[in-house]
Structures are given as structure tokens and as C-alpha cells.
Design a protein around this motif. Structure first.
Motif, PDB file in Angstrom:
ATOM      1  N   GLU A  15       0.821  -1.217   0.000  1.00 52.48           N
ATOM      2  CA  GLU A  15       0.000   0.000   0.000  1.00 52.48           C
ATOM      3  C   GLU A  15       0.854   1.265   0.000  1.00 52.48           C
ATOM      4  O   GLU A  15       0.331   2.366  -0.108  1.00 52.48           O
ATOM      5  CB  GLU A  15      -0.943   0.009   1.202  1.00 52.48           C
ATOM      6  N   LEU A  16       2.147   1.099   0.129  1.00 50.76           N
ATOM      7  CA  LEU A  16       3.069   2.237   0.079  1.00 50.76           C
ATOM      8  C   LEU A  16       3.759   2.227  -1.277  1.00 50.76           C
ATOM      9  O   LEU A  16       4.405   1.252  -1.643  1.00 50.76           O
ATOM     10  CB  LEU A  16       4.122   2.141   1.187  1.00 50.76           C
ATOM     11  N   ARG A  17       3.620   3.308  -1.994  1.00 50.26           N
ATOM     12  CA  ARG A  17       4.276   3.360  -3.304  1.00 50.26           C
ATOM     13  C   ARG A  17       5.681   3.959  -3.152  1.00 50.26           C
ATOM     14  O   ARG A  17       5.940   4.729  -2.227  1.00 50.26           O
ATOM     15  CB  ARG A  17       3.434   4.154  -4.295  1.00 50.26           C
ATOM     16  N   ASP A  18       6.550   3.595  -4.063  1.00 55.01           N
ATOM     17  CA  ASP A  18       7.907   4.162  -4.058  1.00 55.01           C
ATOM     18  C   ASP A  18       7.827   5.653  -4.305  1.00 55.01           C
ATOM     19  O   ASP A  18       7.063   6.121  -5.167  1.00 55.01           O
ATOM     20  CB  ASP A  18       8.764   3.506  -5.145  1.00 55.01           C
ATOM     21  N   GLN A  19       8.632   6.406  -3.554  1.00 58.06           N
ATOM     22  CA  GLN A  19       8.645   7.853  -3.693  1.00 58.06           C
ATOM     23  C   GLN A  19      10.077   8.345  -3.612  1.00 58.06           C
ATOM     24  O   GLN A  19      10.953   7.664  -3.083  1.00 58.06           O
ATOM     25  CB  GLN A  19       7.817   8.512  -2.587  1.00 58.06           C
ATOM     26  N   GLY A  20      10.272   9.546  -4.069  1.00 64.30           N
ATOM     27  CA  GLY A  20      11.592  10.153  -4.013  1.00 64.30           C
ATOM     28  C   GLY A  20      11.922  10.658  -2.620  1.00 64.30           C
ATOM     29  O   GLY A  20      11.062  10.749  -1.742  1.00 64.30           O
ATOM     30  N   GLY A  25       5.584  12.039   1.552  1.00 65.92           N
ATOM     31  CA  GLY A  25       5.123  10.752   2.035  1.00 65.92           C
ATOM     32  C   GLY A  25       3.607  10.659   2.043  1.00 65.92           C
ATOM     33  O   GLY A  25       2.910  11.541   1.562  1.00 65.92           O
ATOM     34  N   VAL A  26       3.100   9.582   2.623  1.00 71.55           N
ATOM     35  CA  VAL A  26       1.656   9.361   2.724  1.00 71.55           C
ATOM     36  C   VAL A  26       1.316   9.062   4.176  1.00 71.55           C
ATOM     37  O   VAL A  26       2.179   8.694   4.967  1.00 71.55           O
ATOM     38  CB  VAL A  26       1.194   8.191   1.820  1.00 71.55           C
ATOM     39  N   ILE A  27       0.068   9.208   4.526  1.00 70.55           N
ATOM     40  CA  ILE A  27      -0.350   8.973   5.910  1.00 70.55           C
ATOM     41  C   ILE A  27      -0.414   7.464   6.183  1.00 70.55           C
ATOM     42  O   ILE A  27      -0.885   6.694   5.345  1.00 70.55           O
ATOM     43  CB  ILE A  27      -1.689   9.659   6.217  1.00 70.55           C
ATOM     44  N   GLY A  28       0.111   7.062   7.323  1.00 68.40           N
ATOM     45  CA  GLY A  28       0.043   5.663   7.727  1.00 68.40           C
ATOM     46  C   GLY A  28      -1.148   5.411   8.628  1.00 68.40           C
ATOM     47  O   GLY A  28      -1.935   4.507   8.406  1.00 68.40           O
ATOM     48  N   GLN A  69      -5.652  -4.040   7.684  1.00 72.00           N
ATOM     49  CA  GLN A  69      -6.494  -2.898   7.369  1.00 72.00           C
ATOM     50  C   GLN A  69      -5.825  -2.137   6.239  1.00 72.00           C
ATOM     51  O   GLN A  69      -4.791  -2.567   5.718  1.00 72.00           O
ATOM     52  CB  GLN A  69      -6.640  -2.006   8.606  1.00 72.00           C
ATOM     53  N   HIS A  70      -6.390  -1.016   5.881  1.00 67.28           N
ATOM     54  CA  HIS A  70      -5.773  -0.154   4.880  1.00 67.28           C
ATOM     55  C   HIS A  70      -5.088   1.005   5.585  1.00 67.28           C
ATOM     56  O   HIS A  70      -5.563   1.494   6.601  1.00 67.28           O
ATOM     57  CB  HIS A  70      -6.815   0.368   3.891  1.00 67.28           C
ATOM     58  N   ARG A  71      -3.973   1.455   5.033  1.00 64.66           N
ATOM     59  CA  ARG A  71      -3.274   2.578   5.643  1.00 64.66           C
ATOM     60  C   ARG A  71      -4.167   3.809   5.603  1.00 64.66           C
ATOM     61  O   ARG A  71      -5.056   3.929   4.778  1.00 64.66           O
ATOM     62  CB  ARG A  71      -1.949   2.838   4.946  1.00 64.66           C
ATOM     63  N   GLY A  72      -3.934   4.710   6.545  1.00 68.19           N
ATOM     64  CA  GLY A  72      -4.711   5.938   6.605  1.00 68.19           C
ATOM     65  C   GLY A  72      -5.924   5.856   7.507  1.00 68.19           C
ATOM     66  O   GLY A  72      -6.625   6.839   7.688  1.00 68.19           O
ATOM     67  N   GLY A  73      -6.168   4.694   8.119  1.00 64.99           N
ATOM     68  CA  GLY A  73      -7.308   4.553   9.032  1.00 64.99           C
ATOM     69  C   GLY A  73      -6.920   4.920  10.453  1.00 64.99           C
ATOM     70  O   GLY A  73      -5.786   5.307  10.739  1.00 64.99           O
ATOM     71  N   LYS A  74      -7.871   4.772  11.380  1.00 66.85           N
ATOM     72  CA  LYS A  74      -7.615   5.085  12.791  1.00 66.85           C
ATOM     73  C   LYS A  74      -7.065   3.892  13.559  1.00 66.85           C
ATOM     74  O   LYS A  74      -6.539   4.052  14.644  1.00 66.85           O
ATOM     75  CB  LYS A  74      -8.894   5.582  13.456  1.00 66.85           C
TER      76      LYS A  74
END
Length: 174
Positions: A15-20, A25-28, A69-74
Motif C-alpha cells: 500500500e506504500l508506493r515508491d517515492q523520491g 510521504g503518505v499517511i500511515g 487494514q488499509h493505511r490511513g485509518g484510525k
């Protein structure tokens, strides 16, 4: 991911994409205003999830009790903070033969075997790991290398162990 207020969120790394390097980043996990991230651990189904609190309580739980679960939840509760327990101060992936170092605000340190902590349900509050003095809090818990039982016994075994160790060591160069 585990938070100070006892919630946890398990998700697949896909669920985490490669980034520079320069990206944000993205929320976990979504945090409440009074919460913060305490730990990020890699799930190992042969290991257990250890979590401990500032009032000296802790527990181990099998990872299969934490649903994907999916990232970004509580997230879901790994341990509910209470007046008895306090907030989470440590969360780690541990193996049966690992050791832990617990450190209090007043400088008390204890080393304990992970195997001395029972594996119990995710919905329980845990067991007492360390007895704290009045006004003291557990501030850190970390995994450490397990001690070699033979080495420990020979170091604390008295004169016979000391002389045996002296015979095994090469003479010092002058």
C-alpha cells in the motif's frame, strides 16, 4: 504502527508506493490530537507483538489478532490506556528468545527475558512487568541481544568461574 494512546494499524507494504527522497510521504495512521506514533514494526508471524505502558504493564500478543487494514485509518486498540496502565511507551516485534531492557524516569533499569511475559489476547490490559517507586514512570522499553546463559553463569559463578576464564584468555602483551 502503534500509537501512544494504544491504537495500532496493520497494513501491507504494497500500500506504500515508491517515492523520491524530497517527497512528503503518505499517511500511515490517523492520529487524535493528543496522540503520537510510538512505533513502526515489521510483522513476523513467527514472532509476537510486545507492548508496554508507562505504569509498568505490558503484554505479548500474536500478530494474527491484528487484522489487516488499509493505511490511513484510525486503527484498532492494541492496549487500552487507563489510570492503571498509563500511555504506551514501547511496542516491538519480539521473538521468544529475545530480551528486553526497561528503563524508568528515575534511572531504574531491568533486563528481562521475553519468554517471561505471557502471550495473551489483544483486548486485555496486560500484566505488571516492573514495580515502580512512587512518582516513577517507565519511559523506555527496547529489545536487546539475549545473554549467553553460559557466559552469564560463568561471570556470576564465583572464583572457580573466574579462574576458568583466566585460563582461556591469552596472556596480555607488554
Amino acid at each position: 504502527l502503534a500509537t501512544r494512546n494504544g491504537t495500532s494499524l496493520r497494513f501491507g507494504e504494497t500500500e506504500l508506493r515508491d517515492q523520491g527522497r524530497a517527497t512528503r510521504g503518505v499517511i500511515g495512521i490517523r492520529l487524535e490530537d493528543d496522540d503520537k506514533l510510538e512505533s513502526l514494526e515489521i510483522v513476523n508471524l513467527k514472532a509476537t507483538f510486545f507492548i508496554c505502558t508507562e505504569n509498568g504493564y505490558g503484554k505479548r500478543t500474536n500478530f494474527d489478532e491484528y487484522r489487516d487494514q488499509h493505511r490511513g485509518g484510525k486503527g484498532i486498540y492494541a492496549l487500552r490506556p487507563s489510570d492503571r496502565n498509563g500511555k504506551v511507551v514501547g511496542a516491538h516485534t519480539v521473538m521468544e528468545n529475545d530480551a528486553l531492557m526497561l528503563i524508568t524516569a528515575k534511572g531504574k533499569m531491568i533486563r528481562m527475558k521475553v519468554s517471561d511475559i505471557r502471550v495473551i489476547s489483544r483486548v486485555t490490559q496486560g500484566m505488571r512487568l516492573i514495580t515502580l517507586d512512587e512518582g516513577d514512570l517507565l519511559v523506555s522499553a527496547t529489545t536487546v541481544e539475549p545473554e549467553d546463559d553460559e557466559q552469564f553463569e560463568s561471570e556470576s559463578g564465583g572464583d572457580n568461574a573466574a579462574s576458568a576464564n583466566a585460563e582461556e584468555q591469552p596472556p596480555k602483551a607488554q
